[in-house]
Design a protein around this motif. Structure first.
Motif, PDB file in Angstrom:
ATOM      1  N   PRO A  30       1.982 -17.022   6.234  1.00  0.00           N
ATOM      2  CA  PRO A  30       1.131 -16.879   7.413  1.00  0.00           C
ATOM      3  C   PRO A  30      -0.159 -16.150   7.050  1.00  0.00           C
ATOM      4  CG  PRO A  30       2.978 -15.353   7.516  1.00  0.00           C
ATOM      5  CD  PRO A  30       3.204 -16.221   6.317  1.00  0.00           C
ATOM      6  N   GLY A  31      -1.251 -16.581   7.668  1.00  0.00           N
ATOM      7  CA  GLY A  31      -2.541 -16.019   7.338  1.00  0.00           C
ATOM      8  C   GLY A  31      -3.022 -15.027   8.380  1.00  0.00           C
ATOM      9  N   PHE A  32      -4.046 -14.274   8.003  1.00  0.00           N
ATOM     10  CA  PHE A  32      -4.739 -13.431   8.971  1.00  0.00           C
ATOM     11  C   PHE A  32      -6.225 -13.509   8.667  1.00  0.00           C
ATOM     12  CE2 PHE A  32      -6.657  -9.576   7.219  1.00  0.00           C
ATOM     13  CZ  PHE A  32      -6.191  -9.585   5.920  1.00  0.00           C
ATOM     14  N   VAL A  33      -7.009 -13.187   9.681  1.00  0.00           N
ATOM     15  CA  VAL A  33      -8.450 -13.109   9.476  1.00  0.00           C
ATOM     16  C   VAL A  33      -8.989 -11.974  10.336  1.00  0.00           C
ATOM     17  CG1 VAL A  33      -9.043 -14.774  11.315  1.00  0.00           C
ATOM     18  CG2 VAL A  33     -10.630 -14.434   9.421  1.00  0.00           C
ATOM     19  N   TYR A 108      -0.257 -12.376   5.318  1.00  0.00           N
ATOM     20  CA  TYR A 108       0.466 -11.174   5.731  1.00  0.00           C
ATOM     21  C   TYR A 108       1.965 -11.407   5.678  1.00  0.00           C
ATOM     22  CZ  TYR A 108       1.839 -13.001  10.320  1.00  0.00           C
ATOM     23  OH  TYR A 108       2.419 -13.737  11.319  1.00  0.00           O
ATOM     24  N   GLU A 109       2.671 -10.294   5.762  1.00  0.00           N
ATOM     25  CA  GLU A 109       4.130 -10.317   5.755  1.00  0.00           C
ATOM     26  C   GLU A 109       4.611  -9.484   6.933  1.00  0.00           C
ATOM     27  OE1 GLU A 109       5.369  -8.573   2.081  1.00  0.00           O
ATOM     28  OE2 GLU A 109       7.408  -8.206   2.808  1.00  0.00           O
ATOM     29  N   ASN A 110       5.576 -10.009   7.668  1.00  0.00           N
ATOM     30  CA  ASN A 110       6.188  -9.268   8.779  1.00  0.00           C
ATOM     31  C   ASN A 110       7.052  -8.156   8.204  1.00  0.00           C
ATOM     32  OD1 ASN A 110       7.518  -8.409  11.062  1.00  0.00           O
ATOM     33  ND2 ASN A 110       8.648 -10.326  11.407  1.00  0.00           N
ATOM     34  N   GLU A 127       4.434  -4.768  13.008  1.00  0.00           N
ATOM     35  CA  GLU A 127       4.153  -4.089  11.741  1.00  0.00           C
ATOM     36  C   GLU A 127       4.050  -5.145  10.650  1.00  0.00           C
ATOM     37  OE1 GLU A 127       6.278   0.235  12.510  1.00  0.00           O
ATOM     38  OE2 GLU A 127       7.408  -1.327  11.475  1.00  0.00           O
ATOM     39  N   VAL A 128       2.902  -5.168   9.977  1.00  0.00           N
ATOM     40  CA  VAL A 128       2.665  -6.190   8.969  1.00  0.00           C
ATOM     41  C   VAL A 128       2.105  -5.567   7.695  1.00  0.00           C
ATOM     42  CG1 VAL A 128       2.292  -8.132  10.552  1.00  0.00           C
ATOM     43  CG2 VAL A 128       0.368  -6.626   9.979  1.00  0.00           C
ATOM     44  N   ARG A 129       2.340  -6.238   6.569  1.00  0.00           N
ATOM     45  CA  ARG A 129       1.640  -5.898   5.340  1.00  0.00           C
ATOM     46  C   ARG A 129       0.565  -6.959   5.141  1.00  0.00           C
ATOM     47  NH1 ARG A 129       5.677  -5.344   1.616  1.00  0.00           N
ATOM     48  NH2 ARG A 129       5.681  -3.100   1.954  1.00  0.00           N
ATOM     49  N   LEU A 130      -0.680  -6.517   5.049  1.00  0.00           N
ATOM     50  CA  LEU A 130      -1.797  -7.436   4.873  1.00  0.00           C
ATOM     51  C   LEU A 130      -2.138  -7.559   3.387  1.00  0.00           C
ATOM     52  CD1 LEU A 130      -4.217  -6.257   7.748  1.00  0.00           C
ATOM     53  CD2 LEU A 130      -2.455  -8.029   7.836  1.00  0.00           C
ATOM     54  N   TRP A 131      -2.460  -8.797   3.022  1.00  0.00           N
ATOM     55  CA  TRP A 131      -2.920  -9.072   1.659  1.00  0.00           C
ATOM     56  C   TRP A 131      -4.319  -9.682   1.763  1.00  0.00           C
ATOM     57  CZ3 TRP A 131       0.641  -7.403  -1.891  1.00  0.00           C
ATOM     58  CH2 TRP A 131       1.966  -7.299  -1.461  1.00  0.00           C
ATOM     59  N   ASP A 159       0.127   4.603   3.384  1.00  0.00           N
ATOM     60  CA  ASP A 159       0.623   4.122   2.095  1.00  0.00           C
ATOM     61  C   ASP A 159      -0.513   4.222   1.079  1.00  0.00           C
ATOM     62  OD1 ASP A 159      -1.075   1.946   2.634  1.00  0.00           O
ATOM     63  OD2 ASP A 159       0.553   0.643   3.307  1.00  0.00           O
ATOM     64  N   GLU A 160      -0.350   3.603  -0.068  1.00  0.00           N
ATOM     65  CA  GLU A 160      -1.341   3.750  -1.139  1.00  0.00           C
ATOM     66  C   GLU A 160      -2.687   3.090  -0.794  1.00  0.00           C
ATOM     67  OE1 GLU A 160       1.306   1.825  -1.158  1.00  0.00           O
ATOM     68  OE2 GLU A 160       1.101   0.065  -2.476  1.00  0.00           O
ATOM     69  N   HIS A 161      -2.725   2.282   0.266  1.00  0.00           N
ATOM     70  CA  HIS A 161      -3.985   1.650   0.669  1.00  0.00           C
ATOM     71  C   HIS A 161      -4.698   2.417   1.777  1.00  0.00           C
ATOM     72  CE1 HIS A 161      -3.079  -1.732  -1.917  1.00  0.00           C
ATOM     73  NE2 HIS A 161      -1.885  -1.803  -1.372  1.00  0.00           N
ATOM     74  N   ALA A 162      -4.095   3.496   2.228  1.00  0.00           N
ATOM     75  CA  ALA A 162      -4.755   4.340   3.226  1.00  0.00           C
ATOM     76  C   ALA A 162      -5.907   5.088   2.557  1.00  0.00           C
ATOM     77  CB  ALA A 162      -3.754   5.324   3.821  1.00  0.00           C
TER      78      ALA A 162
END
Ligand code: MN
Length: 190
Positions: A30-33, A108-110, A127-131, A159-162
């Motif tokens: 699944p994508g996000f924009v 993204y990942e659920n 809650e998702v992880r965005l790539w 997390d480490e991307h904050a």
């Protein structure tokens, strides 16, 4: 079938170059924009692909990488999947008139593995992880209140991307798709 009636009703596709959503196709992940939209007020539209459409929120102040910052996210109508590739100018007088930039895009990942994205939406906690190229790691959409008073908040998970120091909106203002600024898109597509 995707529910795009409201999206189509608001737009005159003989005037705007936005997609009508007739040929929506989904990829594997699944994508996000995130679209930066210079309409009557500059805002950021965040869209997650869920069941064949882009479920959408308008975020007036845009995303923040600081987990302490909660950004208001107002639900807007579902958009067709092809909208994730739309960068251009919506003509004066049309719905959402102004310049649209693909500010970030990815998959993204659920993260709520106990439920589907649809269930998470009704539960008021996504809650998702965005790539993406700019937005990565965990992000939460939290609904507060109910009925007409319902509001969503967009919050970076810790997390480490904050990042508590900078402002990604200022640091990386240009298109993830074409590298163009809002001005360049406006001049070239307007
Ligand atoms: Mn918008």
């Amino acid at each position: 079938m995707p529910h795009l009636e409201e999206y189509r009703r608001k737009r005159d596709f003989s005037r705007t170059t936005e997609p009508s959503g007739e040929g929506s196709e989904s990829g594997e992940e699944p994508g996000f924009v995130v679209q930066k939209h210079d309409a009557s007020n500059l805002h950021y539209d965040i869209r997650l692909e869920i069941n064949g459409v882009l479920v959408s929120w308008a975020v007036p102040k845009g995303p923040s990488l600081n987990p302490k910052v909660k950004r208001l996210a107002m639900p807007t109508e579902d958009h067709p999947l092809e909208y994730a590739g739309f960068e251009g100018v919506i003509p004066e007088g049309e719905y959402g008139a102004g310049t649209v930039m693909v500010w970030d895009r990815g998959t993204y990942e659920n993260l709520r593995d106990d439920m589907s994205m649809e269930e998470a939406l009704s539960d008021g906690k996504v809650e998702v992880r965005l790539w993406g190229e700019k937005l990565e790691g965990g992000w939460a959409f939290i609904r507060t209140g109910s009925g007409d008073n319902a509001r969503w908040l967009l919050i970076k998970m810790d997390d480490e991307h904050a990042d508590r120091s900078g402002d990604i909106l200022d640091a990386r203002p240009d298109s993830a798709l074409t590298g163009r600024s809002l001005d360049e898109i406006q001049k070239e597509e307007g």
